[in-house]
Design an enzyme around this catalytic site. Sequence first.
Site, mmCIF file in Angstrom:
data_model
loop_
_atom_site.group_PDB
_atom_site.id
_atom_site.type_symbol
_atom_site.label_atom_id
_atom_site.label_comp_id
_atom_site.label_asym_id
_atom_site.label_seq_id
_atom_site.Cartn_x
_atom_site.Cartn_y
_atom_site.Cartn_z
ATOM 1 N N PRO A 2 0.832 -1.587 -0.014
ATOM 2 C CG PRO A 2 -1.167 -1.523 1.451
ATOM 3 C CD PRO A 2 0.249 -2.209 0.825
ATOM 4 C CD GLU A 3 2.356 2.533 -4.644
ATOM 5 O OE1 GLU A 3 2.932 4.066 -5.153
ATOM 6 O OE2 GLU A 3 3.505 1.590 -4.736
ATOM 7 C CE LYS A 69 5.185 4.335 0.682
ATOM 8 N NZ LYS A 69 6.160 3.431 -0.297
ATOM 9 N NE ARG A 280 9.231 -3.022 -4.551
ATOM 10 C CZ ARG A 280 7.847 -2.449 -3.744
ATOM 11 N NH1 ARG A 280 8.206 -1.564 -3.313
ATOM 12 N NH2 ARG A 280 6.238 -2.569 -4.513
#
Length: 290
Positions: A2-3, A69, A280
């Site tokens: 989740p961002e 976040k 990533r």
Amino acid sequence: MPELPEVEGVVRALAPIAMGRTICAVTVSDTVIQSKQLGKETIVKGITTEDLASDLVGMSITNVTRRSKYIYFHLLKNGQTCLLVSHLGMTGAWFTVGSVDDIVELKFRKHVHIILTMDDGELLVYSDIRRFGELRLIGCEADHPPLLKMAPEPFVDGACQHFLEMAATPKYARKAIKEVIMDGQVISGCGNIYATEALFKMHMHPARTAERVSIARKKELFQVIVDILQESIDAGGSSISDYRNIDGQAGTMQDRLKMYGRKACSACGTETASLKIAGRTSVYCPSCQK
């Protein structure tokens, strides 16, 4: 993971429900308790599970806010204020339910790790499938210095200037622009999904170094990031795999993504390419992004 938009959605849904309630009981899963006994900081950070439970009982939730976040539960007990800081990790989710059985999806129901029972019997439940999230009870932000290093919120005055100044420092200038904009000390809340989308919209290669992006282009990139984050907030966030809001609902931003998770470019049809940046996977169009 989740961002900012997903966390914002949780906070907006959670705040009006949680505010004004008092925690009267705390349940911690055996999984977390046993992990802590083995010396692992699983979900509950910086405090024993016993102390977390005893400290939280009797605390009233005065507000729920977001910082980057992170979710901040503002708490009050005997005139003393403190913060319960929550990071959702990759698969964390909060639910407000009458019973754990009311959590619709089995995968979340099977991985409940914290239950806060409110004074009216309602449950505030934290579920985390992969257990990469965290809960940290502190007096204030200064008690956990990494929180003080976060960049300004992207929507506030000065956030763009902060980005420009940080990107020009020796620490960041020679790093890939994708890595720079995903760094929470440079821009708050922009992770892999929205960095991928912003760079695609800018026709910018994710591995281009920050020093090879002009100031004018950096300003434009920052505004694109802000616009995409806001669009996602309005769409309820992106439910790529395990993000859910407190009522179990998924967001719809994933239906609007132009590059993230794509096998072919949505603009020219070219097969997308990928590379690892800052650990990533970065997907991009080798034709559109230079």
